[in-house]
Design an enzyme around this catalytic site. Structure first.
Site, short mmCIF file in Angstrom:
data_model
loop_
_atom_site.label_atom_id
_atom_site.label_comp_id
_atom_site.label_asym_id
_atom_site.label_seq_id
_atom_site.Cartn_x
_atom_site.Cartn_y
_atom_site.Cartn_z
N SER A 178 0.84 -1.21 0.00
CA SER A 178 0.00 0.00 0.00
C SER A 178 0.87 1.26 0.00
O SER A 178 1.62 1.47 -0.96
CB SER A 178 -0.95 -0.06 1.20
N SER A 179 0.81 2.08 1.04
CA SER A 179 1.67 3.26 1.09
C SER A 179 3.13 2.84 0.91
O SER A 179 3.92 3.54 0.25
CB SER A 179 1.47 3.98 2.43
#
Ligand SMILES: *[C@@H]1O[C@H](CO)[C@@H](O)[C@H](O)[C@H]1NC(C)=O
Ligand SMILES: CC(=O)N[C@H]1CO[C@H](CO)[C@@H](O)[C@@H]1O
Length: 370
Positions: free
Chosen positions: A137-138
Site C-alpha cells: 500500500s503506502s
C-alpha cells in the site's frame, strides 16, 4: 521431567535467537523516520539487504510480524530493514507526494530509507549491488518512488497494491482521508512515456541501471483501484524498455494472472482475482527469488554463539507453521480511525473502529478499519 521442559524452553529461545532490533544513529534522518533491523544469526559473508515497507497506519514491527521474510533471511543469510514512517495526524503513512520525497537526495522519506540502507551496508559489509525493496500500500507507493529516485541503490522492487511513482505528485498530501484521492481512484492515467518521464525526472541525468520490478495487485482492490496496476506496468515497461509479450492465467496459482514483459526478468505483474486491498499474500519466496537472494550463502559468519543450533532447527520449525485461529483481540477500549489497523496476529492496539468504519480481516496478520 523439569529438566526436559527446561531443555525445550532453552531450545526454543535458541531457535529464535535473532529478533527485530531498533536502530538509532543511522543517518541525518531528514524526515524523522525510524529504523528496525533483522540480522539473522547466520549471515552471508557479503549479505544482500532487503527493505520492507509498511502500509498506512502500520510500522516496521507490524510489517515484520505480518510477513514471513525473516524465515528466509534465517535460511539464506540476508538482512532485512524495516523502516517506520513519521506518523502523520495519528496515521503513519509514507510521504509519497512531496517533491522532497520524489527527488533523489531531496531530503524526504526516500532519502531517509536510503540512509538506513547505507548504514546497514557499512555495518555488516553488505553487498551494495544486491539491495531490494518490497512494500504494501503506502509502502508499495514508496517502493515505486524508491525505484524512481534511487535506481542506483535498488536492484529490484516488489510493490503490493501500489501506484506509479509520482502519481500523487501535486496532490499536496495524499492521505486516503484527504479529499484529493484522484491518484488511488485512477483518475490520473498517463501514457507509458509520460509515466516513464515522471520516474526519470526523479533523478535527472542518471543513465545507469534501472530497478527491476515485480508488481502485485488485487483485482477487486477498491482503495487503490486495479487500474493502478496497469499504470505501474506502463511506467516500468517504459523505463526498463521492455514490452508486454502476453498474459498467463492461473499463474503462479489459480485466480492469478501473470502479465509478462520480455523474459520476465526485468518486469512482471501478478493480478489476483477476487482479492481486495491487503488481501494479496506476500508470496515471499517468489518475491525473494525474483530478487535473486534465495541462493545458499557461499561462506557465512556467525554473529553470535547461537548460530550453530539455529540452522537445523529452523528449517523444521519456521514461523510459517504458526496456527492461525482468530484475530488478536487487541485493546478493546480504544477506537481506530478509518484505514488504520484493528487486528491481526501480534496486534495489541485498538480493535474497534470509529463508525461508520468497521473492522475487516484482510489476512490473518492484518485487519483494517474500512
Ligand atoms: C490532486 O492530486 C493530483 C495528483 O495525484 C494532482 O495532479 C491534482 O492537481 C490534484 N488536484 C487538486 C485540485 O489539487
Ligand atoms: C495512500 C497513501 O499511502 N498515501 C500517503 C502518501 O504520503 C502522504 C504524506 O505522508 C500520506 O499522508 C498519505 O497517506
Amino acid at each position: 521431567m523439569l529438566g526436559i521442559i527446561k531443555a525445550i524452553a532453552l531450545t526454543a529461545s535458541l531457535v529464535h535467537g535473532a529478533s527485530l532490533q531498533s536502530v538509532t544513529g543511522w543517518g541525518s534522518n531528514p524526515s524523522n523516520i525510524q529504523m528496525s533491523i533483522y540480522v539473522p544469526d547466520r549471515l552471508a559473508s557479503k549479505p544482500p539487504v532487503v527493505v520492507a515497507l509498511h502500509g498506512c497506519g502500520g510500522n516496521g514491527q507490524q510489517m515484520y510480524s505480518s510477513s514471513r521474510f525473516q524465515t528466509y533471511a534465517d535460511q539464506y543469510g540476508f538482512i532485512l530493514v524495516y523502516p517506520s514512517s513519521n506518523s502523520n495526524q495519528g496515521m503513519a503513512c509514507w510521504d509519497n507526494h512531496s517533491a522532497k520525497s520524489l527527488t533523489h537526495d531531496g531530503g524526504g522519506d526516500t532519502q531517509g530509507i536510503v540512509q538506513q540502507v547505507q548504514y546497514t551496508l557499512n555495518k555488516y559489509n553488505g553487498d551494495a549491488n544486491r539491495v531490494y525493496v518490497i512494500g504494501f500500500s503506502s509502502g508499495a507507493m514508496m517502493t515505486n518512488n524508491l525505484a524512481a529516485t534511487y535506481p542506483d541503490v535498488f536492484e529490484a522492487g516488489a510493490p503490493f497494491a501500489g501506484v506509479p511513482a509520482a502519481c500523487w505528485a501535486g496532490a499536496g498530501g495524499s492521505n486516503p482521508l484527504n479529499t484529493n484521492t484522484s491518484c488511488p481512484n485512477a483518475q490520473i492515467t498517463k501514457s507509458a512515456q509520460d509515466w516513464g518521464n515522471y520516474a526519470r525526472n526523479a533523478y535527472p541525468g542518471y543513465t545507469g541501471r534501472r530497478t527491476r520490478m515485480q508488481i502485485w495487485h488485487g483485482a477487486t482492490d477498491n482503495l487503490v483501484l486495479p487500474q493502478l496496476f496497469q499504470e505501474e506496468l506502463k511506467q516500468w515497461s517504459n523505463v526498463l524498455g521492455v514490452s508486454q509479450v502476453g498474459t498467463n492465467s492461473n499463474n503462479p496459482e489459480s485466480g492469478y494472472t501473470q502479465y509478462l514483459y520480455g523474459d520476465g526478468k526485468q518486469l512482471v505483474g501478478y493480478l489476483a482475482a477476487g482479492l481486495g486491498h491487503g488481501a494479496v499474500p506476500y508470496h515471499e519466496s517468489m518475491v525473494l527469488s525474483f530478487f535473486g537472494v534465495l541462493t545458499t550463502p557461499s561462506t557465512s559468519t556467525t554473529t553470535s554463539t547461537r548460530a550453530t543450533t539455529t540452522t537445523s532447527v529452523l528449517t523444521t520449525t519456521p514461523r510459517t507453521t504458526m496456527v492461525i485461529t482468530t484475530t488478536t483481540p487487541g485493546n478493546p477500549g480504544a477506537q481506530q480511525s478509518k484505514w488504520g489497523q484493528c487486528g491481526g496476529i501480534g496486534w495489541t492496539g485498538a480493535s474497534a473502529c470509529s463508525p461508520p468504519a468497521a473492522c475487516s480481516t484482510l489476512n490473518p496478520y492484518y485487519a483494517q478499519c474500512l
